[in-house]
Design an enzyme around this catalytic site. Structure first.
Site, PDB file in Angstrom:
ATOM      1  N   ASP A  97       0.800  -1.231   0.000  1.00 39.65           N
ATOM      2  CA  ASP A  97       0.000   0.000   0.000  1.00 39.65           C
ATOM      3  C   ASP A  97       0.829   1.277   0.000  1.00 39.65           C
ATOM      4  O   ASP A  97       1.998   1.290   0.368  1.00 39.65           O
ATOM      5  CB  ASP A  97      -0.966   0.005   1.201  1.00 39.65           C
ATOM      6  N   GLU A 156      -0.745  -2.177   5.162  1.00 39.29           N
ATOM      7  CA  GLU A 156       0.198  -2.109   6.296  1.00 39.29           C
ATOM      8  C   GLU A 156       0.067  -0.785   7.027  1.00 39.29           C
ATOM      9  O   GLU A 156       0.098  -0.735   8.252  1.00 39.29           O
ATOM     10  CB  GLU A 156       1.642  -2.290   5.810  1.00 39.29           C
ATOM     11  N   ARG A 194      19.224  -6.596  13.535  1.00 41.23           N
ATOM     12  CA  ARG A 194      19.127  -6.394  14.978  1.00 41.23           C
ATOM     13  C   ARG A 194      18.362  -7.565  15.597  1.00 41.23           C
ATOM     14  O   ARG A 194      17.368  -8.004  15.041  1.00 41.23           O
ATOM     15  CB  ARG A 194      18.381  -5.087  15.234  1.00 41.23           C
TER      16      ARG A 194
HETATM   17 ZN    ZN Z   1       5.102   3.498   6.357  1.00 44.42          ZN
HETATM   18 ZN    ZN Z   2       6.548   0.811   5.369  1.00 36.56          ZN
END
Ligand code: ZN
Ligand code: ZN
Length: 410
Positions: A97, A156, A194
Site C-alpha cells: 500500500d 500495512e 538487529r
Molecule cells: Zn510506512
Molecule cells: Zn513501510
C-alpha cells in the site's frame, strides 16, 4: 549488545551463482514493475490494480498463488522445491500500500494518482518480493525440500493487513517469516540487522472529560473540562518520567485536544487523545491501566467524569535471533560482512509485521536505499539500486532455511 552465535553454515556457492544469474535476469522486469507501481499507488485496502499486476506476473511465471486473501487484495504465492514439500516452510512478506501524500519527485514514474504516493517504499517491497518469487521459481528444482510462501500484504499503513492475512491462514504451517524495509539511512548494498525488539508497539487512547459547562464569567458554577484536560495532559507526562524505569523506553504523547465553541463559554466536555509506544511487551500490557488511573485521579480531583477508550494497535516487533542470524550469515556472504550493519537501537515507529512475529519466529531487516529523504515524506523514493540486494538476500535466506531443515536452536 550481545549477538547470538550464527547457526551452522550451509553455503552452496554453485547455487548462489545460479541464483545471482536468475536475479539479474529478472531485474528488468522487477524494475519495470516498481516503476509501474510507483506511478499507480493505491491506498491501504484499495490495492486492487497492484494485486492484479502482481497476480498477472505470477501467473506468467507459472507460480501457484491465491488472490483476494484477507478480505481485500492479499496474495499468497507458493514456490515448492523440486525435491518435494515435505521439508520446512519459510515465508517472505512484502507490503503493497501507499500513503495519502502528494509526490514531489520529478521522475518518469512519478505518481499519476493525485494525493497518493509510495512514500514508504512499498512499491520497492512488492517488486522485491515478486523478484524473489521469480528467482526462486527459476531455481526450484535445486531447492532443498520444503516450500517458500510469498505473502503480498495489503494495508500495512493502517495496520489492518497483517492481522487479516493471518486470520485467512497465510502463515498456517509456516515455520518462520522474513521481511525487509527500505531504509534511507543506509546506502544501497548495505543492510541493517538487529536481534530482539526492533520497532515499538503502537496503541492509542481517547478520553472524553465530562464537566459542567457555563458562562466564562462564572467559573464557580462550572466543572471546567478544559482545565481538567490540561491537568491530564501534564500528569500523563509523569508516567514515563516517574513510573517507568529509565532503561525501559516508552512514549506517551498527547496528540489531540479538542474543546470549546466560543470565547466566553466554558464547555461541558473536552476530548484528549494520544499514542502510547513501548519496546517491551510486558510493559505494554501495563500502560492502559496506568493511563486510565492518572485520568481517573485528575478527573475525580476536579469534579469531572470521563469516558475512556484504549485501543490496542500493533504489538512490539521482536526479531527472533535465529532468523536475524541467518540474515547476518547470508548478508556477509552476499554483500561482505562490512556491509552487514548492526543497528544500535530500535525505533519507536511501528510495523504491522509485528502480528506475524507474535505468532511465529521471524525477523525484519533494513535494506539500504540511500535516499536523501526520509520515509513518509513527499520526496522519498525506494529507487532501483536496492532491488538486486534485497531479492538475493530474501531468496538465499529462504534457501538456507530449507537447507538447514528449518529452525535451529539458538
Ligand atoms: Zn510506512
Ligand atoms: Zn513501510
Amino acid at each position: 549488545m550481545s549477538v547470538t552465535p550464527a547457526p551452522p553454515e550451509t553455503p552452496d556457492p554453485a547455487f548462489l551463482n545460479r541464483l545471482r544469474a536468475e536475479v539479474r535476469a529478472a531485474l528488468p522486469q522487477v524494475i519495470a514493475l516498481r516503476h509501474d507501481l510507483h506511478a499507480h499507488p493505491e491506498l491501504s485496502g484499495g490495492e486492487e490494480r497492484t494485486a492484479g499486476v502482481v497476480s498477472g506476473l505470477l501467473s506468467q511465471a507459472g507460480i501457484v498463488h491465491e488472490t483476494r486473501i484477507g478480505g481485500t487484495h492479499g496474495i499468497v504465492a507458493v514456490v515448492e522445491s523440486g525435491e518435494g514439500a515435505s521439508g520446512p516452510t519459510f515465508a517472505l512478506r512484502g507490503d503493497m500500500d501507499a500513503l495519502p501524500i502528494t509526490e514531489e519527485n520529478e521522475v518518469a514514474y512519478k505518481s499519476q494518482n493525485p494525493g497518493v504516493m509510495h512514500a514508504c517504499g512499498h512499491d520497492g517491497h512488492t517488486a522485491n518480493l515478486l523478484g524473489a518469487a521469480l528467482a526462486l521459481q527459476a531455481v526450484r528444482q535445486t531447492l532443498p525440500p520444503g516450500r517458500v510462501k510469498l505473502i503480498f500484504q495489503p494495508a500495512e499503513e493502517t495496520v489492518r493487513g497483517a492481522d487479516a492475512m493471518i486470520e485467512a491462514g497465510a502463515i498456517k504451517e509456516v515455520d518462520a517469516i522474513l521481511m525487509l524495509h527500505g531504509w534511507p539511512h543506509l546506502p544501497p548494498g548495505q543492510i541493517g540487522v538487529r536481534n530482539g525488539p526492533a520497532m515499538a508497539s503502537s496503541d492509542t487512547f481517547k478520553v472524553v472529560i465530562k464537566g459542567k459547562g457555563g458562562h466564562g464569567a462564572y467559573p464557580h458554577d462550572t466543572f471546567d473540562p478544559i482545565l481538567c484536560g490540561a491537568q491530564v495532559v501534564t500528569a500523563l507526562q509523569t508516567l514515563v518520567s516517574r513510573e517507568i524505569p529509565p532503561v525501559s523506553p516508552a512514549v506517551v504523547s498527547v496528540t489531540m485536544f479538542h474543546a470549546g465553541t466560543a470565547r466566553n463559554i466554558i464547555p461541558s466536555t473536552a476530548e484528549v487523545c494520544g499514542t502510547v509506544r513501548t519496546l517491551d511487551p510486558q510493559l505494554r500490557k501495563t500502560m492502559a491501566e496506568r493511563v486510565e488511573r492518572v485520568i481517573a485521579g485528575i478527573c475525580a480531583a476536579l469534579r469531572c467524569g470521563y469516558d475512556f477508550a484504549y485501543t490496542y494497535g500493533t504489538p512490539v516487533t521482536v526479531n527472533d535471533a535465529r532468523i536475524s542470524n541467518l540474515v547476518r550469515v547470508v548478508g556477509s556472504e552476499v554483500l561482505g560482512s562490512e556491509n552487514v550493519i548492526e543497528l544500535p537501537e530500535p525505533t519507536m515507529g511501528a510495523e504491522d509485521f509485528a502480528y506475524y512475529v507474535e505468532k511465529i519466529p521471524g525477523a525484519m531487516f533494513r535494506l539500504g536505499t540511500g535516499c536523501p529523504f526520509l520515509l513518509h515524506t513527499p520526496k522519498y523514493d525506494f529507487g532501483d539500486a536496492p532491488l538486486e540486494t534485497g531479492i538475493l538476500l530474501m531468496a538465499e535466506t529462504a534457501r538456507r532455511f530449507l537447507a538447514q531443515g528449518g529452525l535451529r536452536p539458538d
